[in-house]
Design an enzyme around this catalytic site. Sequence first.
Site, PDB file in Angstrom:
ATOM      1  N   CYS A 162       4.986   2.787  -4.592  1.00 43.43           N
ATOM      2  CA  CYS A 162       5.521   4.129  -4.462  1.00 43.43           C
ATOM      3  C   CYS A 162       4.663   5.246  -5.371  1.00 43.43           C
ATOM      4  O   CYS A 162       5.204   6.410  -5.555  1.00 43.43           O
ATOM      5  CB  CYS A 162       6.982   4.256  -4.420  1.00 43.43           C
ATOM      6  N   GLU A 167     -10.787  -2.756   5.484  1.00 43.17           N
ATOM      7  CA  GLU A 167     -12.187  -2.165   5.178  1.00 43.17           C
ATOM      8  C   GLU A 167     -12.454  -1.602   6.462  1.00 43.17           C
ATOM      9  O   GLU A 167     -12.419  -2.013   7.747  1.00 43.17           O
ATOM     10  CB  GLU A 167     -13.276  -3.373   4.915  1.00 43.17           C
TER      11      GLU A 167
END
Length: 342
Positions: free
Chosen positions: A122, A96
């Site tokens: 990916c 965060e």
Amino acid sequence: MNFNRVAIEGMAYSLPSEVIKSFEIEQQLSPLYSKLNLSEGRLQLMTGIEERRFWPSPYKPSQASAEAGIKLLQSGINSQEVDLLIHCAVCRDRLEPATASYVHRLMGLDGRTQILDISNACLGFINALILAASMIETGQIRRAILVAGENGAPLVHKTIKLLNSGDHNRKSIKPFFANLTIGAGAVAWSIADRDLVPESRPLLGSWATHTDTSHNELCEGDSSGEDLVMQTDSEELLHAGISVAKCAWEKFLRIHDWEPNDPELIVTHQVGKAHTKAVLESLSIDPKLNFSTYQHLGNCGSVSLPITYTLACEDNPSNLRRKSALLGIGSGLSSLMLSINP
């Protein structure tokens, strides 16, 4: 969904200046190679990867992504007219705030821009591409920028340290082998309503997906303190990945009413020589249609698929006007395939 209104407005990329040859990695693994009587050259021989690039380990994903994003803006895109920014890499600055917040600041984007992170191994970039394109298609937004920056340096350095210091045999080193194929790079795309871009820009077409999460333990990565760690059952992952890709490919062909070699350009996720050969053979695709970058970039995670299409178009601008297929696959396992039309 079949996209009718979404165009690829622009593409840009950034690559580190530091080039690391496969034999240089093997030289750093000399204690392990001597202990297990391994011959140098096996890394390039088995993967087809001659070299990859690294940023310094402290270089943040947001910095890499912003490098590519700023290059994209310099192509003529107004930073004040971006409705959505998505950071879609495996690597993130921290939990965060969203890494997209750092990229937004570095790129100097406007306060109107919504920001978020998307992560799916990916497949993150192509997931973000479909999400943003859906918002454009339905009129919620007009323009989105997608960025991803990956740096394999910390993972590779940690892996070399683990392999040289541990009590390993030829079997125990296998889960770490895939780590040595990882590279670094960054990519940025702008997609927009087709009314905002020249008619010459390629359009997104249709997509298909298939997911089989029974194989989600075959490639697992996490952080350990400030280090990255990852273990992969490469052989089983290859077999499982091909199975998932075949299911997605069959759906993809049905949606488009295509035969396997109807696309004029194929771009797959860039893992290495064996993976590319096996995927193309299993999907009955002519290797001549394929464009690869793994030889010089290695596996750059979420960056691999979009940067390879970007480089294919840079290498031959006529590829922008070719019917193309992006074939994505990510650990978990899931495959997502998207067409690009002239």
